[in-house]
Design an enzyme around this catalytic site. Structure first.
Site, PDB file in Angstrom:
ATOM      1  N   HIS A 116      18.665  29.040  11.145  1.00  0.00           N
ATOM      2  CA  HIS A 116      18.420  28.678  12.555  1.00  0.00           C
ATOM      3  C   HIS A 116      19.315  27.503  12.941  1.00  0.00           C
ATOM      4  CE1 HIS A 116      16.170  25.637  10.353  1.00  0.00           C
ATOM      5  NE2 HIS A 116      16.163  24.901  11.459  1.00  0.00           N
ATOM      6  N   ASP A 118      18.805  23.990  15.448  1.00  0.00           N
ATOM      7  CA  ASP A 118      17.647  23.233  15.929  1.00  0.00           C
ATOM      8  C   ASP A 118      17.458  23.402  17.438  1.00  0.00           C
ATOM      9  OD1 ASP A 118      17.097  22.296  13.384  1.00  0.00           O
ATOM     10  OD2 ASP A 118      18.375  20.522  13.629  1.00  0.00           O
ATOM     11  N   HIS A 272      21.579  26.370   9.828  1.00  0.00           N
ATOM     12  CA  HIS A 272      21.193  25.816   8.531  1.00  0.00           C
ATOM     13  C   HIS A 272      19.914  26.466   8.034  1.00  0.00           C
ATOM     14  CE1 HIS A 272      19.325  23.249  11.599  1.00  0.00           C
ATOM     15  NE2 HIS A 272      18.383  22.960  10.724  1.00  0.00           N
ATOM     16  N   ARG A 287      14.393  13.350  10.036  1.00  0.00           N
ATOM     17  CA  ARG A 287      15.402  13.994  10.892  1.00  0.00           C
ATOM     18  C   ARG A 287      15.409  13.379  12.289  1.00  0.00           C
ATOM     19  NH1 ARG A 287      15.050  20.216  12.636  1.00  0.00           N
ATOM     20  NH2 ARG A 287      14.583  19.405  14.707  1.00  0.00           N
TER      21      ARG A 287
END
Ligand code: SIN
Length: 297
Positions: A116, A118, A272, A287
């Site tokens: 996917h 983000d 990723h 993150r």
């Protein structure tokens, strides 16, 4: 340009033109390791411009042995743009702009365990994310990235001409909507299925990167279920093929984490995947995500 293992790479990728640090390509398709930067410091404009260039050229850049407070992590990210607060996943209590990607030893599901990009379903999806490893398992828990330029450029001209005009529907509904899994008891995600995830945004399937000027796919796994004005059944074969192409092994790299590592990826140019292969061990990452712009064909 020279070609290294299929990667289009300019001479400056090889380190000659970076004044402030060294940049060493990490894999054939994408990725570079940067040495000589302490991310806890207030980095000057020249340094930030060089880091930005390394990011655009390599798609994901890695820094080893960092020691940052949450404030320093946020301050580094703010040098590249405004920060994104995830619309479906709660941030840390004291730092709402940081998602704690936490996996406890008894957790069976992980956050990010499928290919996917983000929050690509936002009208203005992110420029990138900066992931900082706080605690890692003794083995396992690697992250993979894939190069969407190479995946697109590798297609035949006929296939590219067919898909170039398509518009894709992006939505958080499948992952966070009313029929999704209940993540509320998970260590990291803590989001219950919600009606609020039932919205859709249209983006071009093939976008032009705002900084490199190169074209690439903009698909994102479960966030991209169908094309505009088509059913999921009709769109499925092409979406599946594009996702297969986007994540083929020659277009990927895989990072084995050590505590203190930082990965900064260009969310507009790569997908990723966080591997879930370390049951019985803890993994904690922080993150921070930086806002981007509306994709254009
Ligand atoms: C994510 O941002 O998808 C998580 C990546 C990871 O934990 O490796």
């Amino acid at each position: 340009m020279v070609v290294i293992a299929g990667r289009r790479i300019s001479p400056q990728n090889l380190g000659a033109e970076y004044k402030r640090f060294t940049v060493t390509p990490y894999a054939g398709a994408l990725g570079a390791v940067i040495e000589g930067v302490d991310l806890s410091q207030d980095l000057d404009e020249e340094m930030i411009a060089e880091i930005r260039r390394a990011l655009i050229e390599n798609l994901v850049i890695f820094f080893r042995g960092q020691d940052m407070t949450p404030e320093q992590h946020l301050a580094f990210a703010r040098k590249f743009g405004t920060l994104n607060q995830h619309d479906q996943v709660k941030g840390m209590d004291d730092y709402p702009d940081i998602i704690e990607v936490r996996q406890e030893p008894t957790d069976t599901r992980n956050f990010g365990g499928a290919w996917h990009g983000d929050v690509t379903y936002l009208p203005e999806p992110p420029l990138g994310s900066i992931l900082y490893a706080k605690e890692v398992p003794p083995v396992g828990g690697d992250t993979l990235w894939s190069n969407l330029y190479l995946a697109y450029e590798d297609l035949s001209p006929g296939y590219r001409a067919m898909i170039d005009p398509l518009t894709v529907i992006h939505t958080p509904a499948i992952i966070y909507g009313e029929k999704s899994m209940d993540w509320s008891k998970d260590s990291s995600v803590k989001s219950a299925p919600t009606k609020a995830a039932h919205y859709e945004v249209e983006h071009p399937l093939v976008r032009t990167h705002p900084e490199s000027g190169r074209k690439l796919f903009y698909v994102s796994g479960a966030y991209t279920p169908r094309f505009k004005d088509q059913t999921e059944e009709e769109s499925g074969p092409i979406i599946d093929y594009v996702m297969y192409q986007a994540t083929r092994e020659p277009f990927t790299c895989r990072w084995r984490w050590q505590a203190g590592d930082v990965a900064f990826w260009d969310n507009r140019a790569c997908l990723h995947y966080a591997l879930n292969d370390y049951y019985g061990h803890r993994r904690i990452m922080h993150r921070v995500t930086i806002n981007g712009e509306r994709p254009v064909p």
